[in-house]
Design a protein around this motif. Sequence first.
Motif, PDB file in Angstrom:
ATOM      1  N   VAL A 173       0.837  -1.200   0.000  1.00 54.93           N
ATOM      2  CA  VAL A 173       0.000   0.000   0.000  1.00 54.93           C
ATOM      3  C   VAL A 173       0.874   1.252   0.000  1.00 54.93           C
ATOM      4  O   VAL A 173       0.622   2.206  -0.746  1.00 54.93           O
ATOM      5  N   VAL A 174       1.921   1.250   0.814  1.00 54.70           N
ATOM      6  CA  VAL A 174       2.837   2.390   0.857  1.00 54.70           C
ATOM      7  C   VAL A 174       3.442   2.643  -0.529  1.00 54.70           C
ATOM      8  O   VAL A 174       3.589   3.787  -0.954  1.00 54.70           O
ATOM      9  N   ASP A 175       3.754   1.568  -1.241  1.00 55.64           N
ATOM     10  CA  ASP A 175       4.314   1.696  -2.590  1.00 55.64           C
ATOM     11  C   ASP A 175       3.338   2.356  -3.563  1.00 55.64           C
ATOM     12  O   ASP A 175       3.750   2.865  -4.599  1.00 55.64           O
ATOM     13  N   MET A 176       2.063   2.324  -3.239  1.00 52.59           N
ATOM     14  CA  MET A 176       1.038   2.835  -4.150  1.00 52.59           C
ATOM     15  C   MET A 176       0.744   4.322  -3.962  1.00 52.59           C
ATOM     16  O   MET A 176       0.004   4.906  -4.758  1.00 52.59           O
ATOM     17  N   PHE A 177       1.297   4.962  -2.951  1.00 53.59           N
ATOM     18  CA  PHE A 177       0.970   6.357  -2.696  1.00 53.59           C
ATOM     19  C   PHE A 177       1.358   7.233  -3.885  1.00 53.59           C
ATOM     20  O   PHE A 177       2.405   7.029  -4.511  1.00 53.59           O
ATOM     21  N   PHE A 178       0.534   8.229  -4.148  1.00 51.97           N
ATOM     22  CA  PHE A 178       0.740   9.111  -5.292  1.00 51.97           C
ATOM     23  C   PHE A 178       2.087   9.827  -5.188  1.00 51.97           C
ATOM     24  O   PHE A 178       2.379  10.474  -4.188  1.00 51.97           O
ATOM     25  N   MET A 201      -0.997  23.689   6.317  1.00 50.99           N
ATOM     26  CA  MET A 201      -1.421  24.089   7.657  1.00 50.99           C
ATOM     27  C   MET A 201      -2.413  25.257   7.617  1.00 50.99           C
ATOM     28  O   MET A 201      -3.360  25.293   8.399  1.00 50.99           O
ATOM     29  N   ARG A 202      -2.181  26.189   6.693  1.00 50.06           N
ATOM     30  CA  ARG A 202      -3.046  27.377   6.635  1.00 50.06           C
ATOM     31  C   ARG A 202      -4.361  27.115   5.902  1.00 50.06           C
ATOM     32  O   ARG A 202      -5.431  27.546   6.336  1.00 50.06           O
ATOM     33  N   GLU A 203      -4.274  26.392   4.768  1.00 47.50           N
ATOM     34  CA  GLU A 203      -5.421  26.294   3.864  1.00 47.50           C
ATOM     35  C   GLU A 203      -6.086  24.928   3.865  1.00 47.50           C
ATOM     36  O   GLU A 203      -7.199  24.768   3.357  1.00 47.50           O
ATOM     37  N   GLY A 204      -5.394  23.917   4.375  1.00 48.71           N
ATOM     38  CA  GLY A 204      -5.995  22.606   4.540  1.00 48.71           C
ATOM     39  C   GLY A 204      -6.348  21.892   3.246  1.00 48.71           C
ATOM     40  O   GLY A 204      -5.674  22.013   2.228  1.00 48.71           O
ATOM     41  N   ARG A 205      -7.448  21.163   3.317  1.00 50.42           N
ATOM     42  CA  ARG A 205      -7.852  20.277   2.220  1.00 50.42           C
ATOM     43  C   ARG A 205      -8.183  21.060   0.936  1.00 50.42           C
ATOM     44  O   ARG A 205      -7.973  20.539  -0.167  1.00 50.42           O
ATOM     45  N   LYS A 206      -8.664  22.276   1.081  1.00 50.78           N
ATOM     46  CA  LYS A 206      -9.000  23.063  -0.108  1.00 50.78           C
ATOM     47  C   LYS A 206      -7.771  23.264  -0.993  1.00 50.78           C
ATOM     48  O   LYS A 206      -7.829  23.099  -2.214  1.00 50.78           O
ATOM     49  N   TYR A 207      -6.654  23.612  -0.387  1.00 50.51           N
ATOM     50  CA  TYR A 207      -5.401  23.795  -1.129  1.00 50.51           C
ATOM     51  C   TYR A 207      -4.966  22.493  -1.782  1.00 50.51           C
ATOM     52  O   TYR A 207      -4.591  22.462  -2.965  1.00 50.51           O
ATOM     53  N   LEU A 208      -5.034  21.401  -1.037  1.00 44.31           N
ATOM     54  CA  LEU A 208      -4.586  20.118  -1.571  1.00 44.31           C
ATOM     55  C   LEU A 208      -5.484  19.634  -2.705  1.00 44.31           C
ATOM     56  O   LEU A 208      -4.997  19.140  -3.724  1.00 44.31           O
ATOM     57  N   ASP A 209      -6.786  19.754  -2.546  1.00 45.99           N
ATOM     58  CA  ASP A 209      -7.715  19.315  -3.591  1.00 45.99           C
ATOM     59  C   ASP A 209      -7.541  20.132  -4.875  1.00 45.99           C
ATOM     60  O   ASP A 209      -7.660  19.599  -5.984  1.00 45.99           O
ATOM     61  N   GLU A 210      -7.235  21.395  -4.723  1.00 45.92           N
ATOM     62  CA  GLU A 210      -7.093  22.263  -5.896  1.00 45.92           C
ATOM     63  C   GLU A 210      -5.805  21.986  -6.657  1.00 45.92           C
ATOM     64  O   GLU A 210      -5.793  21.933  -7.888  1.00 45.92           O
ATOM     65  N   HIS A 211      -4.715  21.776  -5.934  1.00 48.29           N
ATOM     66  CA  HIS A 211      -3.415  21.659  -6.585  1.00 48.29           C
ATOM     67  C   HIS A 211      -2.909  20.215  -6.690  1.00 48.29           C
ATOM     68  O   HIS A 211      -2.067  19.918  -7.544  1.00 48.29           O
ATOM     69  N   TYR A 212      -3.418  19.325  -5.829  1.00 48.47           N
ATOM     70  CA  TYR A 212      -2.949  17.926  -5.817  1.00 48.47           C
ATOM     71  C   TYR A 212      -4.161  17.000  -5.668  1.00 48.47           C
ATOM     72  O   TYR A 212      -4.317  16.295  -4.655  1.00 48.47           O
ATOM     73  N   ASP A 214      -4.911  14.191  -6.819  1.00 47.54           N
ATOM     74  CA  ASP A 214      -4.648  12.748  -6.740  1.00 47.54           C
ATOM     75  C   ASP A 214      -3.863  12.352  -5.490  1.00 47.54           C
ATOM     76  O   ASP A 214      -3.445  11.190  -5.370  1.00 47.54           O
ATOM     77  N   LEU A 215      -3.672  13.267  -4.591  1.00 44.46           N
ATOM     78  CA  LEU A 215      -2.883  13.000  -3.397  1.00 44.46           C
ATOM     79  C   LEU A 215      -3.479  11.837  -2.591  1.00 44.46           C
ATOM     80  O   LEU A 215      -4.693  11.645  -2.559  1.00 44.46           O
ATOM     81  N   SER A 216      -2.603  11.088  -1.942  1.00 51.20           N
ATOM     82  CA  SER A 216      -3.033   9.963  -1.099  1.00 51.20           C
ATOM     83  C   SER A 216      -3.210  10.425   0.349  1.00 51.20           C
ATOM     84  O   SER A 216      -2.517  11.338   0.813  1.00 51.20           O
ATOM     85  N   TYR A 217      -4.137   9.751   1.061  1.00 48.65           N
ATOM     86  CA  TYR A 217      -4.456  10.121   2.443  1.00 48.65           C
ATOM     87  C   TYR A 217      -4.583   8.890   3.323  1.00 48.65           C
ATOM     88  O   TYR A 217      -5.020   7.828   2.862  1.00 48.65           O
ATOM     89  N   PHE A 218      -4.213   9.045   4.591  1.00 48.80           N
ATOM     90  CA  PHE A 218      -4.708   8.123   5.594  1.00 48.80           C
ATOM     91  C   PHE A 218      -6.199   8.398   5.777  1.00 48.80           C
ATOM     92  O   PHE A 218      -6.636   9.552   5.686  1.00 48.80           O
ATOM     93  N   THR A 219      -6.965   7.371   6.061  1.00 41.97           N
ATOM     94  CA  THR A 219      -8.355   7.589   6.473  1.00 41.97           C
ATOM     95  C   THR A 219      -8.474   7.422   7.987  1.00 41.97           C
ATOM     96  O   THR A 219      -9.043   8.281   8.664  1.00 41.97           O
ATOM     97  N   THR A 220      -7.919   6.340   8.524  1.00 43.60           N
ATOM     98  CA  THR A 220      -7.881   6.146   9.979  1.00 43.60           C
ATOM     99  C   THR A 220      -6.597   5.435  10.372  1.00 43.60           C
ATOM    100  O   THR A 220      -6.043   4.644   9.599  1.00 43.60           O
ATOM    101  N   CYS A 221      -6.138   5.709  11.585  1.00 46.80           N
ATOM    102  CA  CYS A 221      -5.045   4.953  12.207  1.00 46.80           C
ATOM    103  C   CYS A 221      -5.482   4.617  13.629  1.00 46.80           C
ATOM    104  O   CYS A 221      -5.838   5.520  14.406  1.00 46.80           O
ATOM    105  N   THR A 222      -5.490   3.335  13.965  1.00 44.65           N
ATOM    106  CA  THR A 222      -5.935   2.898  15.291  1.00 44.65           C
ATOM    107  C   THR A 222      -5.016   1.816  15.834  1.00 44.65           C
ATOM    108  O   THR A 222      -4.372   1.090  15.086  1.00 44.65           O
TER     109      THR A 222
END
Length: 265
Positions: A173-178, A201-212, A214-222
């Motif tokens: 899975v780690v190998d698959m990250f964008f 840190m300043r703009e959050g998900r809006k900045y990432l969705d606009e410019h990246y 296809d970025l990969s994300y964690f959904t949960t860590c437990t």
Amino acid sequence: MGSGRREWVVVVLVLVFVLVFAGFGQGNDEPIPPEPILLDTVACYTSVAPTTPIVINVYENWSPIGAQRFLELVDEGYYDNSPLFRVVKNPSQIVQFGISLDKALEAKWGKNNIKDDPNMGFPFKRGYVSFAGGGKDSRATQAFFALSTRYTRHLGKVPHETPFGKVVSGMDVVDMFFDGDGKFSMDMEPWGQGPQQGRIMREGRKYLDEHYPDLSYFTTCTRRGGKAHHTYPEHGGLSADADFEDHTLSLSERIARRRALISKL
């Protein structure tokens, strides 16, 4: 060949022999990690493989302070829905994470640094997980996966780069990250064109969705429960080292094998 010349040849061969084996001896002096003592096990799910966890064994004797901090952040949900914002496959071979998109959590933990652990100096291997830092007592929330043994062996020489655990399942899975898909480098500036940490840190998900987008994300860590519960084995099955080193299988075949392994646990 005269006797004098033969003697010189013998001397040269002896010197070569001594130098070669001296070199091997120096390489063998490299520190090795102590036998790990399991503190807990963490499972992280991601956007790239929603049903296949990255399973991390956290060791109390490799990096005691770092291990406790990582588990604190997991318990707080700090890494949930956070981006894998730096994915470098040449030459460093690391995946960096650890900026929460929850502004309250980022404010609480982002600059809450911890003391360095005693540095053992052993080199990194594929699957090791460590906090990232920039100097003495600089670790806080950002951490990284080592993607390669060959190209990350230079890491681990300074106190803020002491592994606190190892991926024991899910390196595929780690190998698959964008990583930019060959269009650009996901390293940080000035080495690449990856996301700017300050803007995350300043703009959050809006900045990432606009410019990246296809970025990969964690959904949960437990946590998985540590010593009192079942944990993934270090050897056998599909370990961090064997996971996706076996490139004779297609990606779908490797994911199918991973799911089959998980279903038996």
